[in-house]
Enzyme design. Structure first.
Site, PDB file in Angstrom:
ATOM      1  N   LYS A   1     -57.394  61.433 127.877  1.00 14.34           N
ATOM      2  CA  LYS A   1     -56.002  61.487 128.520  1.00 14.34           C
ATOM      3  C   LYS A   1     -55.199  62.517 128.152  1.00 14.34           C
ATOM      4  CE  LYS A   1     -55.848  56.565 127.228  1.00 14.34           C
ATOM      5  NZ  LYS A   1     -55.870  55.621 125.848  1.00 14.34           N
TER       6      LYS A   1
ATOM      7  N   LYS B   1     -56.953  65.517 115.831  1.00 14.69           N
ATOM      8  CA  LYS B   1     -55.599  65.263 116.510  1.00 14.69           C
ATOM      9  C   LYS B   1     -54.623  66.158 115.588  1.00 14.69           C
ATOM     10  CE  LYS B   1     -55.619  61.199 119.060  1.00 14.69           C
ATOM     11  NZ  LYS B   1     -54.786  59.713 119.192  1.00 14.69           N
TER      12      LYS B   1
ATOM     13  N   LYS C   1     -65.231  65.769 126.204  1.00 16.58           N
ATOM     14  CA  LYS C   1     -64.967  64.505 126.568  1.00 16.58           C
ATOM     15  C   LYS C   1     -63.847  64.374 127.555  1.00 16.58           C
ATOM     16  CE  LYS C   1     -62.835  61.812 123.792  1.00 16.58           C
ATOM     17  NZ  LYS C   1     -62.168  60.954 122.672  1.00 16.58           N
TER      18      LYS C   1
HETATM   19  P1  TYM Z   1     -58.650  54.769 123.199  1.00 17.00           P
HETATM   20  O1  TYM Z   1     -57.438  54.186 123.693  1.00 17.00           O
HETATM   21  O2  TYM Z   1     -58.795  56.233 123.076  1.00 17.00           O
HETATM   22  O3  TYM Z   1     -59.885  54.575 124.286  1.00 17.00           O
HETATM   23  C1  TYM Z   1     -60.184  53.177 124.920  1.00 17.00           C
HETATM   24  C2  TYM Z   1     -61.608  53.007 124.955  1.00 17.00           C
HETATM   25  O4  TYM Z   1     -61.859  53.932 126.140  1.00 17.00           O
HETATM   26  C3  TYM Z   1     -63.020  54.418 125.147  1.00 17.00           C
HETATM   27  N1  TYM Z   1     -63.185  56.087 125.875  1.00 17.00           N
HETATM   28  C4  TYM Z   1     -64.232  56.452 126.466  1.00 17.00           C
HETATM   29  N2  TYM Z   1     -65.492  55.913 126.593  1.00 17.00           N
HETATM   30  C5  TYM Z   1     -66.439  56.747 127.412  1.00 17.00           C
HETATM   31  N3  TYM Z   1     -66.195  58.067 127.577  1.00 17.00           N
HETATM   32  C6  TYM Z   1     -65.011  58.616 127.353  1.00 17.00           C
HETATM   33  N4  TYM Z   1     -64.407  59.807 127.847  1.00 17.00           N
HETATM   34  C7  TYM Z   1     -63.678  57.957 126.736  1.00 17.00           C
HETATM   35  N5  TYM Z   1     -62.460  58.010 126.496  1.00 17.00           N
HETATM   36  C8  TYM Z   1     -62.257  56.773 125.876  1.00 17.00           C
HETATM   37  C9  TYM Z   1     -62.957  54.500 123.960  1.00 17.00           C
HETATM   38  O5  TYM Z   1     -64.134  54.432 123.137  1.00 17.00           O
HETATM   39  C10 TYM Z   1     -62.225  53.138 123.682  1.00 17.00           C
HETATM   40  O6  TYM Z   1     -63.365  52.062 123.512  1.00 17.00           O
HETATM   41  N6  TYM Z   1     -58.843  53.587 118.401  1.00 17.00           N
HETATM   42  C11 TYM Z   1     -59.240  52.802 119.822  1.00 17.00           C
HETATM   43  C12 TYM Z   1     -58.129  51.712 120.297  1.00 17.00           C
HETATM   44  C13 TYM Z   1     -58.237  50.800 119.129  1.00 17.00           C
HETATM   45  C14 TYM Z   1     -59.397  49.867 119.137  1.00 17.00           C
HETATM   46  C15 TYM Z   1     -59.039  48.650 117.764  1.00 17.00           C
HETATM   47  C16 TYM Z   1     -60.593  49.673 119.735  1.00 17.00           C
HETATM   48  C17 TYM Z   1     -57.163  50.323 118.428  1.00 17.00           C
HETATM   49  N7  TYM Z   1     -57.746  49.238 117.898  1.00 17.00           N
HETATM   50  C18 TYM Z   1     -59.910  47.793 117.855  1.00 17.00           C
HETATM   51  C19 TYM Z   1     -61.741  48.623 119.268  1.00 17.00           C
HETATM   52  C20 TYM Z   1     -61.083  47.753 118.307  1.00 17.00           C
HETATM   53  C21 TYM Z   1     -58.633  54.045 120.825  1.00 17.00           C
HETATM   54  O7  TYM Z   1     -58.070  55.032 120.427  1.00 17.00           O
HETATM   55  O8  TYM Z   1     -59.152  53.804 121.892  1.00 17.00           O
END
Ligand code: TYM
Length: 343
Positions: free
Chosen positions: A209, A114, A206
């Site tokens: 968003k 990022k 991947k």
């Molecule tokens: P975020 O918001 O980027 O994504 C949310 C969830 O979706 C999963 N994900 C995917 N899984 C499979 N294929 C993909 N292409 C894909 N893109 C996203 C992510 O692995 C995630 O599970 N840091 C985290 C948010 C967070 C969090 C937490 C998660 C903050 N605190 C505590 C678990 C526990 C994030 O940015 O997810």
């Protein structure tokens, strides 16, 4: 010490939710409600580590909450809330900022991706992001965290932070009457055929968003036509589908589409290949489009309805926050005295 099994996970309200978020995370949250206490958070404080327009943030926060409910998470059984309503997340994150080392943060691949070449000029929050994530999880002493594969390194860091806190404060933890570890060493739940859904345009990237191409992802708010069109146009190689998993090994696009089919139908990739092995894309893509529309269509309709009903969504988030706050405050009462803060 033994910890009550508890699930925590979170999703950032920072753009359209897509099929990767659904298959890698949200869909897997649903059955865990039957076996665990579950807490599902909309991590709005994480979202602002990069600029978010305030109106967009409000809309996206409600969109993630709506997706949780539309996917089948019951807000009476599980806790659904947005992070900023439970201020203890920020408080514990500060303590963890003082436990974690800068070197640990600098090693995070998501931060490096990022920040790019611009690492002096990103927000301090972006660097400290994993420390807030550890606070999310450990505030509730969560034992299991279902996420996609891209969060693996952040969860390892959460374990490191928990272990260092337990170790640095071992004497104080014991003096406060806790036996053994104060924070659990959390287990990531990263399993199934869809832990890493790839872009529909490029099987080596991947699904995300932030990809500028809307064609690269299926949004959970896409209508049936858009879903079918994106699958029809998805990049593939010309060969027919193989009969076994090994045949997918150097074919990232085929592997991705078979994985999506498997996850949407609760089957394994091997089972999907047993049905479609030897068939061409002209057969597989329409079957995948029908399946995706059948699963995502009704969920998208329900999401759209809920997003409009802000009174209901906001009440769900408020009620969830109240229940989360009770657990979070109990942890912080202990953390404050373990650290040595006078109250
Ligand atoms: P975020 O918001 O980027 O994504 C949310 C969830 O979706 C999963 N994900 C995917 N899984 C499979 N294929 C993909 N292409 C894909 N893109 C996203 C992510 O692995 C995630 O599970 N840091 C985290 C948010 C967070 C969090 C937490 C998660 C903050 N605190 C505590 C678990 C526990 C994030 O940015 O997810």
């Amino acid at each position: 010490m033994t910890f009550t099994p508890r699930v925590f996970s979170g999703i950032q309200p920072s753009g359209d939710l897509h099929l990767g978020n659904y298959l890698g995370a949200i869909r897997r949250f649903v059955p865990l409600q039957d076996t665990h206490d579950c807490i599902y958070c909309v991590v709005d404080m994480h979202a602002i580590t990069v600029w978010q327009d305030p109106d967009d943030l409000r809309r996206a926060t409600r969109e993630v909450a709506a997706a949780y409910v539309a996917a089948g998470i019951d807000p009476k059984r599980a806790i659904i809330f947005n992070q900023s309503q439970v201020i203890q997340h920020a408080e514990l994150a500060w303590v963890f900022n003082c436990i974690a080392r800068i070197g640990w943060m600098n090693r995070m691949t998501q931060f490096k991706d990022k920040a790019g070449k611009n690492s002096e000029n990103v927000s301090l929050g972006l660097l400290a992001y994993p420390s807030l994530m550890a606070a999310d999880i450990l505030l509730y002493k969560a034992t299991h965290v279902p996420v996609g594969d891209d969060q693996k390194q952040h969860l390892e860091l959460t374990r490191d932070i928990a272990a260092k806190f337990n170790n640095d404060y071992a004497a104080s933890i014991a003096a406060q009457g806790h036996d053994g570890e104060f924070f659990p060493i959390t287990e990531p739940l990263i399993a199934g055929p869809a832990t890493r859904i790839m872009s529909l345009r490029d099987g080596t990237k991947k699904m995300s968003k932030s990809d500028p191409s809307d064609q690269s992802r299926i949004s959970l708010l896409d209508d049936a036509d858009a879903i079918a069109r994106k699958i029809r146009k998805a990049t593939t190689d010309p060969a027919e589908l193989p009969h076994d998993i090994e045949g997918l090994s150097s074919r990232p696009e085929a592997d991705n589409l078979v994985g999506i089919y498997a996850a949407l139908s609760d089957r394994t990739k091997a089972q999907v290949l047993a049905e479609f092995g030897g068939k061409g894309w002209g057969t597989f893509k329409p079957a995948l489009a029908d399946l995706a529309v059948a699963v995502l269509g009704p969920m998208g309709d329900e999401m759209r309805r809920l997003i409009e009903d802000t009174t209901t969504i906001d009440a769900i988030l408020r009620d969830g926050a109240e229940r989360a706050r009770v657990i979070a405050e109990a942890t912080m009462v202990d953390v404050r005295s373990i650290v040595g803060f006078i109250r």
